[in-house]
Write a protein that holds these residues in place. Structure first.
Motif, short mmCIF file in Angstrom:
data_model
loop_
_atom_site.label_atom_id
_atom_site.label_comp_id
_atom_site.label_asym_id
_atom_site.label_seq_id
_atom_site.Cartn_x
_atom_site.Cartn_y
_atom_site.Cartn_z
N ALA A 1 0.85 -1.19 0.00
CA ALA A 1 0.00 0.00 0.00
C ALA A 1 0.88 1.24 0.00
CB ALA A 1 -0.93 0.01 1.21
N GLU B 1 -4.31 -8.00 -0.38
CA GLU B 1 -4.53 -6.58 -0.67
C GLU B 1 -5.13 -5.86 0.53
OE1 GLU B 1 -4.10 -8.79 -4.40
OE2 GLU B 1 -5.38 -9.07 -2.65
N GLU B 2 -6.11 -6.47 1.16
CA GLU B 2 -6.73 -5.86 2.33
C GLU B 2 -5.73 -5.75 3.48
OE1 GLU B 2 -11.40 -7.21 1.96
OE2 GLU B 2 -9.90 -8.73 2.49
N SER C 1 -3.19 -2.95 3.13
CA SER C 1 -3.72 -1.59 3.28
C SER C 1 -3.73 -1.11 4.73
CB SER C 1 -5.15 -1.53 2.73
OG SER C 1 -6.08 -2.15 3.63
N GLY D 1 -7.21 7.40 4.33
CA GLY D 1 -6.60 6.15 4.76
C GLY D 1 -6.64 5.95 6.27
N ALA E 1 -10.87 -3.40 6.12
CA ALA E 1 -9.93 -2.65 5.28
C ALA E 1 -10.72 -1.92 4.19
CB ALA E 1 -8.92 -3.60 4.65
N ILE F 1 -10.12 -0.20 0.57
CA ILE F 1 -9.24 0.01 -0.58
C ILE F 1 -9.93 0.93 -1.56
CG2 ILE F 1 -8.09 -1.12 -2.53
CD1 ILE F 1 -7.89 -3.63 -0.81
N PRO G 1 -7.19 -2.41 -6.73
CA PRO G 1 -5.74 -2.33 -6.64
C PRO G 1 -5.07 -2.05 -7.99
CG PRO G 1 -6.55 -4.30 -5.51
CD PRO G 1 -7.67 -3.75 -6.32
N LYS H 1 -7.37 3.36 1.13
CA LYS H 1 -5.97 3.21 0.78
C LYS H 1 -5.76 2.87 -0.70
CE LYS H 1 -3.01 3.51 3.05
NZ LYS H 1 -2.28 2.56 3.90
N VAL I 1 -3.67 0.73 -3.13
CA VAL I 1 -2.99 -0.56 -2.97
C VAL I 1 -2.40 -1.01 -4.29
CG1 VAL I 1 -3.38 -3.00 -2.45
CG2 VAL I 1 -4.40 -1.24 -1.00
#
Length: 335
Positions: free
Chosen positions: A48, A135-136, A139, A170, A284, A286, A291, A312, A314
């Motif tokens: 991230a 991915e989560e 972040s 974020g 999370a 994103i 992403p 976030k 990512v």
């Protein structure tokens, strides 16, 4: 053949050789790390981006050797470990903020998380909850560590009220959720723009203030904690009760009465949140533009620097070009 005689193995990474705008970044090769006794080698699956990454790339505000690979946050798989590592095994799925400026030498790692492999100290790492993606997980670390530090710095107690400036960013998205579910605030109010009002409500805010329509001075309620995630304490301070803490996570704070809050980098902090992530009380967030692909890092930084991200930014789809684990140079003595 001694360690110094072995050929240096290289990996793909994004790096910069001088400070400047995002255009100084290039995709190239960077040496694989030599592990210390207390470190893990992690194959990165997702990373991230943070405003901090932009700031240290733009100008030398923190000690870091060039060329440098940017990135603090990552999630991935342990592929090797130092002799002193006891909590993790090869094959573990982990996540971490790998950059700890409170380390012994006070320097940031030259090898950040926008690379195929990174080295990270065991105490900075936590096991990834099975119910969240790489991915989560990627972040979360820096933003959630920052969010929790603000409540700690402000001495926040269960049942108190909090006003969060910047509820869709974020740190803000996590601060709203933590206030409601972890710290059990009696009232959570957050600001955002018109398009994001319903989104911030969905995170758990009891009330959302559209800053494009309402000024701070128009709000009747006063709060036990003012938590400003965007650096607007020169204006937002008016919603705090008399003598209530005013927390600003940007440096320097725009209000002399504000208290700057940084972060503590620790895997233990992430472990404390495991039950909240597993129960989905903490989620999370994103940004929906991602992403981003590993090849599109410059575009991801461009978007982050617009200040319009929701949650976030990512990076995913890291190269998995190596079919065999690299032949590592591991330093077994305590360095």
């Amino acid at each position: 053949m001694g360690i110094k005689d072995k050929p240096v193995e290289m990996q793909k990474a994004w790096l910069y050789e001088e400070h400047g705008p995002k255009e100084v970044l290039r995709l190239g090769e960077f040496p694989l790390p030599i592990l210390k006794h207390n470190q893990l080698l992690v194959q990165v699956r997702a990373a991230a981006l943070n405003p901090f990454d932009c700031k240290i790339r733009q100008r030398p505000i923190a000690p870091i050797e060039l060329p440098a690979v940017p990135g603090c946050d990552m999630a991935g798989v342990v592929v090797e470990k130092g002799s002193g590592v006891t909590k993790f095994d090869i094959g573990d799925e982990v996540y971490a903020n790998i950059q700890d400026s409170s380390s012994e030498d006070g320097r940031l790692k030259q090898l950040g998380t926008l690379a195929e492999y990174i080295a990270v100290e065991e105490n900075l790492v936590a096991k990834k909850p099975e119910n969240i993606s790489f991915e989560e997980a990627a972040s979360l670390p820096l933003a959630v560590q920052t969010a929790m530090e603000g409540f700690k710095t402000g001495g926040f107690k269960e049942g108190q009220t909090v006003f969060i400036v910047g509820g869709a960013g974020g740190v803000g998205t996590l601060a709203v959720q933590l206030a409601k579910h972890f710290y059990e605030a009696s009232l959570v109010v957050a600001t955002t723009s018109t398009a994001k009002v319903e989104f911030v409500k969905s995170l758990g805010a009891d009330k959302v203030v559209d800053y494009t329509k309402t000024r701070y001075e128009e709000l009747e309620d006063k709060f036990d904690l003012l938590y400003d995630t965007i650096g607007d304490t020169e204006n937002s301070f008016v919603v705090a009760k008399d003598n209530a803490p005013i927390i600003d996570i940007t440096w320097p704070p725009s209000n002399p009465k504000a208290i700057y809050s940084g972060l503590t980098v620790s895997g233990d902090i992430l472990e404390k949140l495991r039950p909240y992530l597993e129960s989905k009380k903490l989620k999370a967030v994103i940004d929906p533009t991602g992403p981003y692909h590993f090849a599109d890092v410059v575009e991801a930084f461009r978007y982050l620097e617009t200040g319009r991200a929701r949650g976030k930014v990512v990076i995913s789809a890291f190269p998995l070009t190596k079919t065999m684990m690299p032949t590592l140079q591991i330093v077994s003595k305590k360095l």
